[in-house]
Design a protein around this motif. Structure first.
Motif, mmCIF file in Angstrom:
data_model
loop_
_atom_site.group_PDB
_atom_site.id
_atom_site.type_symbol
_atom_site.label_atom_id
_atom_site.label_comp_id
_atom_site.label_asym_id
_atom_site.label_seq_id
_atom_site.Cartn_x
_atom_site.Cartn_y
_atom_site.Cartn_z
ATOM 1 N N VAL A 76 1.762 -36.348 -116.437
ATOM 2 C CA VAL A 76 2.492 -37.385 -117.169
ATOM 3 C C VAL A 76 3.885 -36.883 -117.552
ATOM 4 O O VAL A 76 4.880 -37.592 -117.426
ATOM 5 C CB VAL A 76 1.696 -37.806 -118.421
ATOM 6 C CG1 VAL A 76 2.457 -38.819 -119.244
ATOM 7 C CG2 VAL A 76 0.333 -38.348 -118.023
ATOM 8 N N LEU A 77 3.965 -35.626 -118.016
ATOM 9 C CA LEU A 77 5.240 -35.076 -118.458
ATOM 10 C C LEU A 77 6.214 -34.913 -117.296
ATOM 11 O O LEU A 77 7.399 -35.225 -117.439
ATOM 12 C CB LEU A 77 5.022 -33.732 -119.167
ATOM 13 C CG LEU A 77 6.274 -33.058 -119.703
ATOM 14 C CD1 LEU A 77 7.023 -33.962 -120.674
ATOM 15 C CD2 LEU A 77 5.923 -31.738 -120.358
ATOM 16 N N LEU A 78 5.760 -34.456 -116.148
ATOM 17 C CA LEU A 78 6.654 -34.295 -115.008
ATOM 18 C C LEU A 78 7.259 -35.636 -114.597
ATOM 19 O O LEU A 78 8.461 -35.737 -114.350
ATOM 20 C CB LEU A 78 5.934 -33.642 -113.829
ATOM 21 C CG LEU A 78 6.805 -33.315 -112.620
ATOM 22 C CD1 LEU A 78 7.951 -32.379 -112.991
ATOM 23 C CD2 LEU A 78 5.970 -32.697 -111.508
ATOM 24 N N ALA A 79 6.453 -36.682 -114.581
ATOM 25 C CA ALA A 79 6.970 -38.016 -114.251
ATOM 26 C C ALA A 79 7.981 -38.481 -115.300
ATOM 27 O O ALA A 79 9.025 -39.048 -114.960
ATOM 28 C CB ALA A 79 5.815 -39.003 -114.152
ATOM 29 N N ALA A 80 7.710 -38.212 -116.579
ATOM 30 C CA ALA A 80 8.628 -38.610 -117.652
ATOM 31 C C ALA A 80 9.944 -37.835 -117.566
ATOM 32 O O ALA A 80 11.016 -38.394 -117.812
ATOM 33 C CB ALA A 80 7.972 -38.385 -119.006
ATOM 34 N N ILE A 109 13.932 -30.752 -112.138
ATOM 35 C CA ILE A 109 13.197 -29.490 -112.222
ATOM 36 C C ILE A 109 12.195 -29.362 -111.069
ATOM 37 O O ILE A 109 11.562 -30.342 -110.652
ATOM 38 C CB ILE A 109 12.483 -29.384 -113.588
ATOM 39 C CG1 ILE A 109 12.005 -27.957 -113.829
ATOM 40 C CG2 ILE A 109 11.364 -30.391 -113.712
ATOM 41 C CD1 ILE A 109 11.614 -27.695 -115.271
ATOM 42 N N SER A 110 12.074 -28.140 -110.552
ATOM 43 C CA SER A 110 11.091 -27.872 -109.498
ATOM 44 C C SER A 110 9.717 -27.676 -110.138
ATOM 45 O O SER A 110 9.605 -27.424 -111.342
ATOM 46 C CB SER A 110 11.476 -26.623 -108.715
ATOM 47 O OG SER A 110 11.332 -25.471 -109.534
ATOM 48 N N ARG A 111 8.685 -27.766 -109.343
ATOM 49 C CA ARG A 111 7.328 -27.562 -109.868
ATOM 50 C C ARG A 111 7.145 -26.132 -110.381
ATOM 51 O O ARG A 111 6.456 -25.915 -111.374
ATOM 52 C CB ARG A 111 6.284 -27.878 -108.805
ATOM 53 C CG ARG A 111 6.150 -29.368 -108.566
ATOM 54 C CD ARG A 111 4.877 -29.659 -107.772
ATOM 55 N NE ARG A 111 4.576 -31.063 -107.777
ATOM 56 C CZ ARG A 111 3.888 -31.688 -108.720
ATOM 57 N NH1 ARG A 111 3.454 -31.035 -109.746
ATOM 58 N NH2 ARG A 111 3.640 -32.978 -108.634
ATOM 59 N N VAL A 112 7.751 -25.166 -109.730
ATOM 60 C CA VAL A 112 7.644 -23.767 -110.159
ATOM 61 C C VAL A 112 8.314 -23.592 -111.521
ATOM 62 O O VAL A 112 7.748 -22.976 -112.434
ATOM 63 C CB VAL A 112 8.265 -22.814 -109.113
ATOM 64 C CG1 VAL A 112 8.347 -21.400 -109.642
ATOM 65 C CG2 VAL A 112 7.470 -22.871 -107.815
ATOM 66 N N ALA A 113 9.514 -24.137 -111.686
ATOM 67 C CA ALA A 113 10.227 -24.037 -112.964
ATOM 68 C C ALA A 113 9.485 -24.817 -114.054
ATOM 69 O O ALA A 113 9.433 -24.387 -115.213
ATOM 70 C CB ALA A 113 11.649 -24.551 -112.822
ATOM 71 N N PHE A 114 8.883 -25.944 -113.684
ATOM 72 C CA PHE A 114 8.110 -26.742 -114.627
ATOM 73 C C PHE A 114 6.906 -25.947 -115.131
ATOM 74 O O PHE A 114 6.631 -25.899 -116.335
ATOM 75 C CB PHE A 114 7.674 -28.039 -113.941
ATOM 76 C CG PHE A 114 6.872 -28.961 -114.795
ATOM 77 C CD1 PHE A 114 7.435 -29.583 -115.898
ATOM 78 C CD2 PHE A 114 5.551 -29.238 -114.490
ATOM 79 C CE1 PHE A 114 6.702 -30.448 -116.694
ATOM 80 C CE2 PHE A 114 4.806 -30.109 -115.274
ATOM 81 C CZ PHE A 114 5.385 -30.709 -116.372
ATOM 82 N N LYS A 115 6.220 -25.282 -114.228
ATOM 83 C CA LYS A 115 5.073 -24.453 -114.597
ATOM 84 C C LYS A 115 5.504 -23.314 -115.519
ATOM 85 O O LYS A 115 4.802 -22.973 -116.471
ATOM 86 C CB LYS A 115 4.402 -23.901 -113.335
ATOM 87 C CG LYS A 115 3.158 -23.118 -113.604
ATOM 88 C CD LYS A 115 2.496 -22.669 -112.315
ATOM 89 C CE LYS A 115 1.252 -21.863 -112.600
ATOM 90 N NZ LYS A 115 0.599 -21.399 -111.391
ATOM 91 N N GLU A 116 6.667 -22.751 -115.266
ATOM 92 C CA GLU A 116 7.174 -21.648 -116.081
ATOM 93 C C GLU A 116 7.468 -22.102 -117.515
ATOM 94 O O GLU A 116 7.332 -21.317 -118.447
ATOM 95 C CB GLU A 116 8.421 -21.034 -115.440
ATOM 96 C CG GLU A 116 8.961 -19.829 -116.161
ATOM 97 C CD GLU A 116 7.953 -18.700 -116.374
ATOM 98 O OE1 GLU A 116 8.040 -18.033 -117.414
ATOM 99 O OE2 GLU A 116 7.061 -18.503 -115.518
ATOM 100 N N LEU A 117 7.872 -23.359 -117.707
ATOM 101 C CA LEU A 117 8.077 -23.873 -119.063
ATOM 102 C C LEU A 117 6.792 -23.750 -119.887
ATOM 103 O O LEU A 117 6.829 -23.364 -121.054
ATOM 104 C CB LEU A 117 8.520 -25.339 -119.024
ATOM 105 C CG LEU A 117 9.921 -25.653 -118.537
ATOM 106 C CD1 LEU A 117 10.124 -27.161 -118.457
ATOM 107 C CD2 LEU A 117 10.962 -25.015 -119.428
ATOM 108 N N PHE A 118 5.662 -24.079 -119.287
ATOM 109 C CA PHE A 118 4.378 -23.955 -119.973
ATOM 110 C C PHE A 118 4.014 -22.490 -120.184
ATOM 111 O O PHE A 118 3.587 -22.108 -121.274
ATOM 112 C CB PHE A 118 3.268 -24.656 -119.184
ATOM 113 C CG PHE A 118 3.276 -26.146 -119.324
ATOM 114 C CD1 PHE A 118 2.715 -26.756 -120.437
ATOM 115 C CD2 PHE A 118 3.836 -26.942 -118.345
ATOM 116 C CE1 PHE A 118 2.707 -28.136 -120.570
ATOM 117 C CE2 PHE A 118 3.834 -28.320 -118.468
ATOM 118 C CZ PHE A 118 3.271 -28.922 -119.580
#
Length: 84
Positions: A29-33, A46-55
């Protein structure tokens, strides 16, 4: 009834999610938002790798608490802060 809006941390981007039904995973949900918002261009693309790194680095917060990608979301309004 007034909403209890948590204070926004300094140097952060706030994403407000309005959900009509509960969701089983925050990350989808957050990635879509993030891709739909226009406040922060870096997060929009943001890339999926960078998105994962945020978490992984604890930069995604719900009510000031560190969020997990697998966190479930209740229906209604949720305020998510992403630290820069």
């Amino acid at each position: 009834m007034a909403d209890n809006i948590p204070p926004r941390p300094p140097k952060s981007t706030r994403i407000t999610l309005e959900l009509g039904s509960s969701e089983s995973r925050l990350d989808n949900v957050l990635l879509a938002a993030l891709r739909d918002q226009n406040e922060n261009p870096r997060l929009k693309n943001i890339s999926r790798v960078a998105f994962k790194e945020l978490f992984n680095s604890g930069k995604v917060l719900i009510k000031g608490q560190r969020a997990r990608p697998s966190s479930s979301l209740a229906a209604g309004t949720t305020y998510i802060d992403i630290l820069d």
